[in-house]
Design an enzyme around this catalytic site. Sequence first.
Site, PDB file in Angstrom:
ATOM      1  N   HIS A   1      41.584  31.187  37.793  1.00  0.00           N
ATOM      2  CA  HIS A   1      41.318  32.536  37.307  1.00  0.00           C
ATOM      3  C   HIS A   1      42.167  32.871  36.079  1.00  0.00           C
ATOM      4  O   HIS A   1      41.685  33.478  35.132  1.00  0.00           O
ATOM      5  CB  HIS A   1      41.618  33.525  38.432  1.00  0.00           C
ATOM      6  CG  HIS A   1      41.072  34.891  38.235  1.00  0.00           C
ATOM      7  ND1 HIS A   1      39.722  35.163  38.215  1.00  0.00           N
ATOM      8  CD2 HIS A   1      41.687  36.095  38.063  1.00  0.00           C
ATOM      9  CE1 HIS A   1      39.527  36.460  38.040  1.00  0.00           C
ATOM     10  NE2 HIS A   1      40.719  37.051  37.946  1.00  0.00           N
TER      11      HIS A   1
ATOM     12  N   SER B   1      39.114  38.858  34.312  1.00  0.00           N
ATOM     13  CA  SER B   1      38.799  39.405  35.627  1.00  0.00           C
ATOM     14  C   SER B   1      38.016  40.719  35.489  1.00  0.00           C
ATOM     15  O   SER B   1      36.961  40.739  34.865  1.00  0.00           O
ATOM     16  CB  SER B   1      40.085  39.580  36.430  1.00  0.00           C
ATOM     17  OG  SER B   1      39.803  39.834  37.782  1.00  0.00           O
TER      18      SER B   1
ATOM     19  N   ASP C   1      37.962  28.564  39.736  1.00  0.00           N
ATOM     20  CA  ASP C   1      38.178  29.937  40.183  1.00  0.00           C
ATOM     21  C   ASP C   1      36.990  30.359  41.036  1.00  0.00           C
ATOM     22  O   ASP C   1      35.843  30.238  40.622  1.00  0.00           O
ATOM     23  CB  ASP C   1      38.313  30.858  38.970  1.00  0.00           C
ATOM     24  CG  ASP C   1      38.330  32.329  39.347  1.00  0.00           C
ATOM     25  OD1 ASP C   1      38.787  32.656  40.457  1.00  0.00           O
ATOM     26  OD2 ASP C   1      37.887  33.146  38.510  1.00  0.00           O
TER      27      ASP C   1
END
Length: 487
Positions: free
Chosen positions: A464, A168, A409
């Site tokens: 994710h 991320s 994601d």
Amino acid sequence: MAFLVLLVMLLRAFVLESAPVADEIVYLPGLAKQPSFKQYSGYLNVSDNKHLFYWFVESQSSPKKDPVVLWLNGGPGCSSLDGLLNEHGPFLIQQDGKSLQYNPYSWNLIANMLYLESPAGVGFSYSDDQIYKTNDTEVSFNNYLALKEFFHLFPEYSKNDFYVTGESYGGIYVPTLAERVMTDSSIQLKGIAVGNGLGSWELNGNSVVYFAYYHGVIGSKLWGDLQKFCCAKGTCNFYKNKDQDCQNKVSVIAAVWNSGLNAYNIYADCAGGVPGDIRFDEKRKQLVTYDLGNLFPWHESSQLWRKVNALSFLKRKLHPNLKLLDLYQTNGRLRLDTPCTNSTPSSTFLNDWAIRRALHVPNVVQNWEICSSAVNLQYTRLYADMKDQYLKLLNAWQYRILVYNGDVDMACNFMGDQWFVESLQQLVTVNRRPWLYNKGVNQIGGFVKEFSNLAFVTIKGAGHMVPTDKPQAAFTIFSRFLRKEPY
């Protein structure tokens, strides 16, 4: 006298060649059986009286020979213990918030894993002055200082191969830290790995519109309007287009982020149901917001906008409740949760007094939360993309880079990272092809394209948090990366 001198020398040698005994986790509640490998937790002291919490688990294979791998979660402002307890740590938190189960696909099966809560204010990390305003440069410098302190405390690992990994907003943390580490010959940096990372704001913002359309998130009418107002001569600019009509249409995409769709895995349910933008938690006496503001940070639906308007929200929605309004005005507490993610088990576990004591967390340290609003809302993002950092690493011709993405994601979608990797213009060594895992019953794990010292890998059906959704596939990619095996 000679005997005393010899004794001092032996004691000093022992201190310099062994891990800090005071930081060893001798008993971890929640486990039916204590681990056979050693683990440590405590604080790495960095600049300006900042204390970064770490949790280090030795390899289950060969600690003396296996690499040391640093893991950083993103946010900015989210805890790396989420990676340990919910993704690829040796034991995973269960729904009761009390028990742990061993993870058959733990990354410490083949590596010494160092989980660092960064920056100060995240998780159990703290600053003496409780000032948590920071930025990308300060974070990378403090992470570097923490790393130096770690190898000072654990000198026996200073000669091991070292990797920086994360996910991320770790797409910013990882390469900016590696850029510093590559100049330090005392650290044996061998490469970096970034999962569903933010490599470029613009490419992520532009690609997410295509991702949303081709995954059925937006309809053909909106798609047609976006093409009409945001595109010209075959090129589309959805990210920061000055055309007001384009901005209005893109705002619909930004609204989808807050609609209740699980943007971290669009095919998964939203844990706890569809949340509101802002709500009040009666139990904790806190405002709660869900948006991390990394999709269209310039748009008014971003987290920064929401923070500025939180007070007006209270005045508009909760004006009759003067005590509540006074509470917010007095201490400004705002809890930041990741959308559609259930962080309750982790919070329950880590805030138990017995767990905090086992992890050597002082009583004065704040309660653990998955993400820190104090950090996120005051964080200054300095970089538009990570191209310079990646090229520095690649041009050194001695570091290996893995960029991997779960392909469902929406937050940091695979298409944006694929575009970013392609923009580095490296020599292609292996054309895009499927990669397989699960020997005996071979399955397609996703797709891979390789360049000189660089690989881009997708993991089919993962969101994710790839190790959470596809633990075996994630471990396969991780192990092949570390062992320099073909993907």
